[in-house]
Design a protein around this motif. Structure first.
Motif, PDB file in Angstrom:
ATOM      1  N   LEU A 182       0.834  -1.203   0.000  1.00 16.48           N
ATOM      2  CA  LEU A 182       0.000   0.000   0.000  1.00 16.48           C
ATOM      3  C   LEU A 182       0.869   1.254   0.000  1.00 16.48           C
ATOM      4  O   LEU A 182       0.552   2.237  -0.689  1.00 16.48           O
ATOM      5  N   TRP A 183       1.958   1.211   0.747  1.00 17.87           N
ATOM      6  CA  TRP A 183       2.887   2.344   0.763  1.00 17.87           C
ATOM      7  C   TRP A 183       3.564   2.505  -0.603  1.00 17.87           C
ATOM      8  O   TRP A 183       3.765   3.630  -1.085  1.00 17.87           O
ATOM      9  N   SER A 184       3.901   1.402  -1.246  1.00 21.44           N
ATOM     10  CA  SER A 184       4.523   1.465  -2.578  1.00 21.44           C
ATOM     11  C   SER A 184       3.567   2.028  -3.615  1.00 21.44           C
ATOM     12  O   SER A 184       3.998   2.680  -4.578  1.00 21.44           O
ATOM     13  N   ASP A 185       2.270   1.768  -3.421  1.00 23.71           N
ATOM     14  CA  ASP A 185       1.285   2.324  -4.353  1.00 23.71           C
ATOM     15  C   ASP A 185       1.313   3.845  -4.354  1.00 23.71           C
ATOM     16  O   ASP A 185       1.033   4.477  -5.384  1.00 23.71           O
ATOM     17  N   LEU A 186       1.644   4.449  -3.210  1.00 25.50           N
ATOM     18  CA  LEU A 186       1.722   5.905  -3.151  1.00 25.50           C
ATOM     19  C   LEU A 186       2.816   6.427  -4.073  1.00 25.50           C
ATOM     20  O   LEU A 186       2.630   7.427  -4.773  1.00 25.50           O
ATOM     21  N   GLU A 187       3.955   5.758  -4.087  1.00 25.56           N
ATOM     22  CA  GLU A 187       5.044   6.170  -4.983  1.00 25.56           C
ATOM     23  C   GLU A 187       4.650   5.978  -6.450  1.00 25.56           C
ATOM     24  O   GLU A 187       5.004   6.795  -7.310  1.00 25.56           O
ATOM     25  N   ILE A 193       1.207  10.888 -11.528  1.00 21.90           N
ATOM     26  CA  ILE A 193       0.823  12.304 -11.496  1.00 21.90           C
ATOM     27  C   ILE A 193       1.908  13.165 -12.119  1.00 21.90           C
ATOM     28  O   ILE A 193       1.620  14.097 -12.896  1.00 21.90           O
ATOM     29  N   ALA A 194       3.157  12.867 -11.813  1.00 27.15           N
ATOM     30  CA  ALA A 194       4.274  13.624 -12.400  1.00 27.15           C
ATOM     31  C   ALA A 194       4.329  13.442 -13.913  1.00 27.15           C
ATOM     32  O   ALA A 194       4.625  14.392 -14.653  1.00 27.15           O
TER      33      ALA A 194
END
Length: 339
Positions: A182-187, A193-194
């Motif tokens: 789940l944390w990796s999904d944020l990256e 987005i970038a």
């Protein structure tokens, strides 16, 4: 040349048409399948075709204009006032037909390129919502085990490695692995987005109108690209005041007997572009650069939110003036038009 007015209620598979035959006065209600829609209008004299500005309307408007017809796209809220009685496809088509003949500001028919830019903006907003939801989900799951972190993304990234390391000593590995995913999904969402912002930046460098209005203080990448794509043809608006009102940067008003009371900003207009303009105005006011004497004096006697909206209104008018008159931004420019 007098055009026959046709109201069209578009849908996924079945379209409803409503018009009055000019020769016989007959009221015609006709239902067409999607595949036969363009064929019907290809065999007709040029018409004034009214449609609600909804999903797919921009595509059909472009195709009908290519055939020589005139198209008027209208907000659904405007059309709703003409729907009397039961709501069904024939009634909707009749309401659209009636609304088409009423004076109103039509929704601009956009090019495919302009629609593509707006699609990138919608995708970016969607990714941001997904990212916010996943961050809140991660914080909520960790709070169940006594690990509470600040709301900021930087605080989450700083604390998560040590938090997961502590929890790994007492929780099943399958949960810890899922939390790491789940944390990796944020990256991954950050990267997507970038990428979208880089594509918008590339389009902005190629588009002359975007480069022109990007010189205005408070107008950045997102505001410039979204405003140009949303506006369509700037000359469709008679003035900067009309454009600002079309975006919803004017207050609601109520009045009777000649007394008018101004209220807060309404929800009418384009919420996304209006939000970008107001955030840009807040940035200008916060940094204190390029505000000018007018904004400085307004800050002394009005609340900060009122000043931000007023400055956003001024930015919108400036955008219209630059695009409608095809001239570069000049901070020292003073209009010679009498008030």
């Amino acid at each position: 040349m007098k055009y026959t007015t046709v109201g069209v209620d578009i849908a996924k598979n079945v379209f409803q048409l409503h018009w009055v035959d000019a020769g016989t006065g007959e009221i015609v209600n006709r239902q067409l399948k999607r595949a036969a829609f363009l064929e019907h209008f290809a065999n007709r004299e040029p018409c004034l075709i009214g449609m609600e500005a909804c999903g797919g309307s921009q595509h059909w408007a472009r195709r009908l204009i290519e055939m020589g017809h005139q198209v008027k796209l209208m907000p659904a809220k405007f059309v709703k006032a003409f729907n009397i009685g039961n709501k069904n496809d024939p009634a909707d088509a009749r309401a659209i037909w009636m609304a088409t003949q009423m004076p109103s500001k039509a929704v601009a028919v956009k090019t495919e390129a302009q629609q593509a830019i707006l699609a990138l903006h919608r995708l970016r907003q969607q990714k941001i919502k997904f990212r916010t939801a996943e961050m809140n989900s991660l914080r909520g799951l960790l709070a169940e085990y006594g690990e509470v972190m600040a709301k900021r993304r930087a605080a989450l990234d700083k604390a998560i490695p040590s938090v997961l390391a502590r929890l790994a000593e007492r929780l099943p590995a399958m949960l810890i692995d899922s939390l790491r995913e789940l944390w990796s999904d944020l990256e991954r969402l950050d990267s997507q987005i970038a990428d979208i912002e880089r594509r918008l930046q590339a389009w902005m460098k190629e588009d002359r109108a975007c480069r022109a209005i990007a010189a205005i203080p408070g107008v950045g990448l997102l505001t410039a690209t979204a405003t140009v794509a949303t506006m369509g043809d700037a000359k469709a608006f008679s003035s900067g005041r009309e454009f600002a009102a079309w975006l919803g940067l004017v207050p609601k008003q109520i009045g009777t007997g000649g007394r008018v009371q101004l209220l807060g900003i309404s929800r009418r207009g384009d919420t996304y572009v209006r939000t970008l303009l107001i955030h840009g105005a807040r940035s200008v006011l916060f940094h204190g650069k390029h505000t000018g004497t007018w904004a400085a004096q307004l800050q002394k006697r009005r609340p900060s939110n009122v000043v931000a909206v007023a400055l956003a209104n001024k930015i919108a008018r400036t955008i219209w003036a630059i695009l409608a008159h095809d001239r570069p931004y000049d901070q020292s420019y003073v209009t010679l038009k009498m008030a």
